[in-house]
Scaffold this active site. Structure first.
Site, PDB file in Angstrom:
ATOM      1  N   HIS A  55       0.812  -1.226   0.000  1.00  0.00           N
ATOM      2  CA  HIS A  55       0.000   0.000   0.000  1.00  0.00           C
ATOM      3  C   HIS A  55       0.846   1.276   0.000  1.00  0.00           C
ATOM      4  O   HIS A  55       0.358   2.324  -0.402  1.00  0.00           O
ATOM      5  CB  HIS A  55      -0.993  -0.016   1.165  1.00  0.00           C
ATOM      6  CG  HIS A  55      -2.198  -0.846   0.877  1.00  0.00           C
ATOM      7  ND1 HIS A  55      -3.451  -0.581   1.377  1.00  0.00           N
ATOM      8  CD2 HIS A  55      -2.345  -1.958   0.108  1.00  0.00           C
ATOM      9  CE1 HIS A  55      -4.311  -1.497   0.934  1.00  0.00           C
ATOM     10  NE2 HIS A  55      -3.667  -2.348   0.178  1.00  0.00           N
ATOM     11  N   ASP A  56       2.093   1.197   0.441  1.00  0.00           N
ATOM     12  CA  ASP A  56       2.974   2.364   0.279  1.00  0.00           C
ATOM     13  C   ASP A  56       3.402   2.495  -1.183  1.00  0.00           C
ATOM     14  O   ASP A  56       3.196   3.536  -1.811  1.00  0.00           O
ATOM     15  CB  ASP A  56       4.206   2.269   1.194  1.00  0.00           C
ATOM     16  CG  ASP A  56       4.981   3.588   1.224  1.00  0.00           C
ATOM     17  OD1 ASP A  56       4.345   4.661   1.249  1.00  0.00           O
ATOM     18  OD2 ASP A  56       6.233   3.556   1.205  1.00  0.00           O
ATOM     19  N   GLY A  73       4.091   5.769  -4.756  1.00  0.00           N
ATOM     20  CA  GLY A  73       5.235   4.881  -4.904  1.00  0.00           C
ATOM     21  C   GLY A  73       5.896   4.619  -3.561  1.00  0.00           C
ATOM     22  O   GLY A  73       5.401   5.055  -2.508  1.00  0.00           O
ATOM     23  N   ASP A  75       7.712   5.497  -1.115  1.00  0.00           N
ATOM     24  CA  ASP A  75       8.298   6.744  -0.624  1.00  0.00           C
ATOM     25  C   ASP A  75       8.054   6.989   0.869  1.00  0.00           C
ATOM     26  O   ASP A  75       8.312   8.078   1.377  1.00  0.00           O
ATOM     27  CB  ASP A  75       7.740   7.934  -1.424  1.00  0.00           C
ATOM     28  CG  ASP A  75       6.224   8.045  -1.333  1.00  0.00           C
ATOM     29  OD1 ASP A  75       5.615   7.311  -0.510  1.00  0.00           O
ATOM     30  OD2 ASP A  75       5.651   8.846  -2.085  1.00  0.00           O
ATOM     31  N   HIS A 186      -1.847 -13.215  -0.705  1.00  0.00           N
ATOM     32  CA  HIS A 186      -3.055 -13.495   0.097  1.00  0.00           C
ATOM     33  C   HIS A 186      -3.019 -14.891   0.727  1.00  0.00           C
ATOM     34  O   HIS A 186      -3.906 -15.231   1.497  1.00  0.00           O
ATOM     35  CB  HIS A 186      -4.318 -13.291  -0.759  1.00  0.00           C
ATOM     36  CG  HIS A 186      -4.605 -11.840  -1.044  1.00  0.00           C
ATOM     37  ND1 HIS A 186      -5.511 -11.403  -1.971  1.00  0.00           N
ATOM     38  CD2 HIS A 186      -4.086 -10.706  -0.492  1.00  0.00           C
ATOM     39  CE1 HIS A 186      -5.537 -10.073  -1.996  1.00  0.00           C
ATOM     40  NE2 HIS A 186      -4.678  -9.624  -1.104  1.00  0.00           N
ATOM     41  N   THR A 187      -1.996 -15.659   0.455  1.00  0.00           N
ATOM     42  CA  THR A 187      -1.773 -16.914   1.186  1.00  0.00           C
ATOM     43  C   THR A 187      -1.596 -16.641   2.676  1.00  0.00           C
ATOM     44  O   THR A 187      -1.850 -17.499   3.518  1.00  0.00           O
ATOM     45  CB  THR A 187      -0.526 -17.669   0.667  1.00  0.00           C
ATOM     46  OG1 THR A 187      -0.435 -18.922   1.356  1.00  0.00           O
ATOM     47  CG2 THR A 187       0.776 -16.899   0.901  1.00  0.00           C
ATOM     48  N   THR A 208      -4.604 -21.905   5.457  1.00  0.00           N
ATOM     49  CA  THR A 208      -3.323 -21.897   6.187  1.00  0.00           C
ATOM     50  C   THR A 208      -2.660 -20.515   6.145  1.00  0.00           C
ATOM     51  O   THR A 208      -1.588 -20.358   5.540  1.00  0.00           O
ATOM     52  CB  THR A 208      -2.349 -22.936   5.572  1.00  0.00           C
ATOM     53  OG1 THR A 208      -2.241 -22.651   4.148  1.00  0.00           O
ATOM     54  CG2 THR A 208      -2.816 -24.354   5.768  1.00  0.00           C
ATOM     55  N   ASP A 213       2.221 -20.773   1.254  1.00  0.00           N
ATOM     56  CA  ASP A 213       2.042 -21.962   0.415  1.00  0.00           C
ATOM     57  C   ASP A 213       1.074 -21.662  -0.733  1.00  0.00           C
ATOM     58  O   ASP A 213       0.517 -20.572  -0.810  1.00  0.00           O
ATOM     59  CB  ASP A 213       1.546 -23.147   1.266  1.00  0.00           C
ATOM     60  CG  ASP A 213       0.228 -22.837   1.984  1.00  0.00           C
ATOM     61  OD1 ASP A 213      -0.505 -21.911   1.562  1.00  0.00           O
ATOM     62  OD2 ASP A 213      -0.075 -23.520   2.975  1.00  0.00           O
TER      63      ASP A 213
HETATM   64  C1  HEM Z   1      -6.205  -7.080  -6.895  1.00  0.00           C
HETATM   65  C2  HEM Z   1      -5.341  -6.744  -5.995  1.00  0.00           C
HETATM   66  C3  HEM Z   1      -5.606  -6.779  -4.525  1.00  0.00           C
HETATM   67  C4  HEM Z   1      -6.763  -6.592  -3.830  1.00  0.00           C
HETATM   68  C5  HEM Z   1      -8.142  -6.270  -4.375  1.00  0.00           C
HETATM   69  C6  HEM Z   1      -6.470  -6.774  -2.438  1.00  0.00           C
HETATM   70  C7  HEM Z   1      -7.373  -6.644  -1.406  1.00  0.00           C
HETATM   71  C8  HEM Z   1      -7.143  -6.980  -0.081  1.00  0.00           C
HETATM   72  C9  HEM Z   1      -8.100  -6.931   0.984  1.00  0.00           C
HETATM   73  C10 HEM Z   1      -9.530  -6.462   0.841  1.00  0.00           C
HETATM   74  C11 HEM Z   1      -7.507  -7.389   2.117  1.00  0.00           C
HETATM   75  C12 HEM Z   1      -8.117  -7.542   3.503  1.00  0.00           C
HETATM   76  C13 HEM Z   1      -7.812  -6.376   4.388  1.00  0.00           C
HETATM   77  C14 HEM Z   1      -8.499  -6.520   5.751  1.00  0.00           C
HETATM   78  O1  HEM Z   1      -9.706  -6.542   5.797  1.00  0.00           O
HETATM   79  O2  HEM Z   1      -7.791  -6.634   6.769  1.00  0.00           O
HETATM   80  C15 HEM Z   1      -6.157  -7.727   1.761  1.00  0.00           C
HETATM   81  C16 HEM Z   1      -5.243  -8.235   2.632  1.00  0.00           C
HETATM   82  C17 HEM Z   1      -3.927  -8.478   2.320  1.00  0.00           C
HETATM   83  N1  HEM Z   1      -3.315  -8.206   1.120  1.00  0.00           N
HETATM   84 FE1  HEM Z   1      -4.229  -7.681  -0.612  1.00  0.00          FE
HETATM   85  N2  HEM Z   1      -5.136  -7.050  -2.300  1.00  0.00           N
HETATM   86  C18 HEM Z   1      -4.568  -7.061  -3.544  1.00  0.00           C
HETATM   87  C19 HEM Z   1      -3.230  -7.259  -3.856  1.00  0.00           C
HETATM   88  C20 HEM Z   1      -2.264  -7.505  -2.930  1.00  0.00           C
HETATM   89  C21 HEM Z   1      -0.854  -7.514  -3.205  1.00  0.00           C
HETATM   90  C22 HEM Z   1      -0.228  -7.225  -4.563  1.00  0.00           C
HETATM   91  C23 HEM Z   1      -0.214  -7.817  -2.032  1.00  0.00           C
HETATM   92  C24 HEM Z   1       1.254  -7.956  -1.732  1.00  0.00           C
HETATM   93  C25 HEM Z   1       2.140  -8.355  -2.594  1.00  0.00           C
HETATM   94  C26 HEM Z   1      -1.241  -8.012  -1.028  1.00  0.00           C
HETATM   95  C27 HEM Z   1      -1.017  -8.391   0.266  1.00  0.00           C
HETATM   96  C28 HEM Z   1      -1.992  -8.544   1.232  1.00  0.00           C
HETATM   97  C29 HEM Z   1      -1.758  -9.116   2.544  1.00  0.00           C
HETATM   98  C30 HEM Z   1      -0.452  -9.695   3.065  1.00  0.00           C
HETATM   99  C31 HEM Z   1      -2.972  -9.049   3.236  1.00  0.00           C
HETATM  100  C32 HEM Z   1      -3.255  -9.512   4.669  1.00  0.00           C
HETATM  101  C33 HEM Z   1      -3.310  -8.347   5.637  1.00  0.00           C
HETATM  102  C34 HEM Z   1      -3.747  -8.777   7.034  1.00  0.00           C
HETATM  103  O3  HEM Z   1      -4.242  -9.896   7.202  1.00  0.00           O
HETATM  104  O4  HEM Z   1      -3.604  -7.965   7.948  1.00  0.00           O
HETATM  105  N3  HEM Z   1      -2.471  -7.789  -1.597  1.00  0.00           N
HETATM  106  N4  HEM Z   1      -5.958  -7.456   0.428  1.00  0.00           N
END
Ligand code: HEM
Ligand code: NAG
Ligand code: NAG
Length: 307
Positions: A55-56, A73, A75, A186-187, A208, A213
């Site tokens: 997000h940064d 970006g 930053d 999202h794993t 998991t 994974d």
């Molecule tokens: C189409 C692209 C993406 C969408 C729509 C998306 C959306 C989301 C949403 C809605 C959450 C849940 C946030 C919450 O309710 O706590 C999430 C969590 C997360 N996202 Fe994404 N995301 C995307 C791409 C990415 C990318 C590119 C990464 C990293 C390379 C990423 C890493 C993460 C991680 C690690 C979590 C877990 C955060 C937590 O559990 O606290 N996401 N994402």
């Protein structure tokens, strides 16, 4: 005399590890690992670290020249501006934000915010068993100017359509195969702040979430009970596109995914930074624990959200 020479050598070894990476980064890696490694794999703070780094940097878009020179970006603005963290798109990241502010206060005389954010994500990824070591560089410029708004992807509604997401990432310079690999982060995800048509939609995105994974890739389509697949992820996985075909190619193929994820994450970590500026960056990959070393650093189990 010899003793003095030796201690000088020892000192210089402390100040700098091989390749010129300042030794402070090894200290930071050990420190963060204490909070990122828990009894059932990586912790909530680790998940937060990975998403926070996205997000940064992910606020960058080639379509927002009007915002130059604050293009978004990688930053540091998500940590340094007090505005960005309050946006809807950053819901769920507040706990990690507070944690990282605390760490930044300790280390800020020696490291920058943008570097700390991306380095922490690399440490978080290896804190999830199976996670690859990301090529990790240091040298970014910081700004406290908030990034442009509305440049991060949406998980539900019209913003979650496949073509919308492909274009959003293309504008950041991220290709469809890279997107397919990155979304696999999202794993390790456990949503806490989502709703779909007004109904809470919170829980892990695979069965998991402590492990790095490919369960995520198979379960996004099958989404068994207790797995909360985002509309965006389901739409991206549709094999009618390059992103979907690459997505499907990672099902049951951990080595293929890790090999694709590491360079894509390294790319994500420098979004918005001119190539000319990147020439002087320092490689600090050696300061990121390798996966198995990361496990040894753990001292006490860290509590995890119960979901
Ligand atoms: C189409 C692209 C993406 C969408 C729509 C998306 C959306 C989301 C949403 C809605 C959450 C849940 C946030 C919450 O309710 O706590 C999430 C969590 C997360 N996202 Fe994404 N995301 C995307 C791409 C990415 C990318 C590119 C990464 C990293 C390379 C990423 C890493 C993460 C991680 C690690 C979590 C877990 C955060 C937590 O559990 O606290 N996401 N994402
Ligand atoms: C793939 O199918 C989805 C519907 O599931 C559609 O929205 C999308 O535009 C299609 N993509 C291509 C490239 O045809
Ligand atoms: C445009 C598009 O394909 N949207 C779909 C995204 O995924 C959800 C859930 O699978 C569908 O309901 C949407 O139609």
């Amino acid at each position: 005399m010899i003793g003095k020479t030796l201690s000088l050598l020892a000192l210089s070894a402390i100040a700098e590890t091989s390749g010129g990476c300042p030794a402070i980064w090894s200290t930071i890696a050990s420190d963060l690992s204490q909070s990122f490694i828990g009894a059932s794999g990586c912790t909530d703070l680790a998940r937060g670290a990975i998403r926070f780094a996205f997000h940064d940097s992910g606020s960058y878009s080639s379509r927002t020249p009007a915002y130059a020179p604050a293009t978004g970006g990688a930053d540091g603005s998500l940590l340094l501006s007090s505005v960005e963290i309050t946006r809807d798109e950053n819901n769920g990241l507040q706990q990690y934000y507070s944690f990282l502010r605390g760490k930044y206060d300790v280390y800020k005389s020696q490291v920058g915010a943008a570097d700390l954010i991306q380095f922490a994500a690399s440490v978080a990824i290896v804190s999830c068993p199976g996670g690859p070591r990301i090529p990790t560089v240091i040298g970014r410029k910081d700004t406290s100017t908030p990034a442009p708004d509305n440049l991060l992807p949406q998980a539900f509604g019209p913003g979650s359509a496949q073509q919308v997401l492909i274009q959003l990432f293309a504008d950041k310079g991220i290709s469809q195969p890279e997107l397919a690999a990155l979304i696999g982060a999202h794993t390790a995800s456990k949503a806490v702040a989502e709703e779909d048509n007004g109904i809470p939609y919170d829980g892990p995105q695979d069965s998991t979430p402590g492990q790095w994974d490919v369960t995520y890739y198979s379960q996004t389509d099958s989404h068994p009970k207790g797995v909360y697949s985002f509309e965006s992820d389901i739409n991206l996985s549709n094999p009618n596109s390059t992103v979907g075909q690459t997505f499907q190619s990672f099902v049951n193929s951990q080595s293929k995914w890790n090999a694709a994820f590491a360079p894509a994450m390294a790319h994500l970590s420098v979004l918005g930074i001119p190539w000319s500026d990147q020439q002087s960056f320092i490689d600090c990959t050696s300061a990121v624990p390798s996966g198995s070393n990361a496990r040894l650093i753990r001292t006490a189990p860290i509590n995890d959200r119960i979901r």
